[in-house]
Design a protein around this motif. Structure first.
Motif: not given
Length: 253
Positions: A14-19
């Motif tokens: 939902t945020s950061g690298i993953g998003l």
């Protein structure tokens, strides 16, 4: 790995690298399901066109519900990425650090295992697929300010190696993404000028993922000094250098 037609689930995106990686997969043509705990962020990503699912990787029941939801709506799921993670400094002179240590192990290591366990039977039945675990350069070159975070990521590395060996012959690839410090916010960029730019990092990662076969370790150039410190004879000096951050602990001031 062909990134143009995958069906991907990323736990903790939902945020950061993953998003950012979720957006890259989607832009390439893949169908992406984003998992996370915050309903407001999931709603926002659903409005962008992502599949979304609520998941708390520290809760076995939550992981099982997320799996059932995803496989009901995306029965062709072929790729999972275990992005969920938490890291925090610890003062090992103070036994009160144990609560933080337990949280990091439960999220980073056991959370990874819970997600993989949930989806492995599905991938084995398919006879093909990809599992992407997420570790850290800190798992290979410890940052003494964050000891349990480093230990949890080193453990996920070892688990990834064993998982790959056990799934050999099933058609399932196991790859390990090893990020260095990446600036996911302007504040992080300010605090750590050496952190990689998020967009540049994601571009390099997606380029590496497209190799055939997918590399066992996804190593951007910025993490090579961490990954190969022991081999290159720089390990002791780099750990000593990174130990200077211990001065940030209240007990050292």
């Amino acid at each position: 790995m062909d990134i143009t037609n995958r069906t991907v689930f990323i736990a903790g995106a939902t945020s950061g690298i993953g998003l950012e990686l979720a957006r890259r997969f989607a832009a390439a043509g893949s169908s992406v399901v984003v998992g996370g705990r915050r309903a407001d962020l999931l709603d926002r990503l659903a409005a962008e066109g992502f599949g979304t699912v609520a998941i708390d990787v520290t809760d076995q029941d939550s992981v099982g519900r997320a799996r059932d939801t995803i496989l009901r709506t995306h029965p062709d799921l072929d790729t999972i990425m275990t992005m969920s993670g938490v890291g925090m400094p610890e003062d090992l002179r103070d036994p009160a650090h144990f609560g933080a240590a337990r949280q990091m192990i439960d999220t980073n290591l056991l959370g990874t295992i819970r997600v993989i366990d949930a989806f492995t039977p599905h991938l084995v039945r398919r006879g093909a697929g990809t599992v992407i675990t997420v570790t850290s350069g800190i798992g290979f070159l410890p940052f003494p300010l964050m000891p349990t975070y480093a230990a949890s990521k080193a453990a996920v590395h070892a688990y990834s190696e064993a998982l790959r060996a056990q799934l050999d012959g099933t058609g399932i690839e196991v790859s390990e993404l090893v990020p260095p410090a990446v600036a996911t916010t302007p504040e992080q960029a300010r605090l750590n000028p050496r952190a990689l730019d998020l967009a540049e990092f994601a571009t390099e990662v997606m380029d590496l993922l497209q190799a055939d076969p997918t590399p066992h370790e996804i190593l951007v150039k910025g993490v090579l000094m961490h990954r190969w410190a022991e081999r290159d004879g720089t390990y002791a000096d780099l750990v000593a250098q990174r130990s200077q951050a211990l001065a940030m602990l209240p007990s050292r001031q």
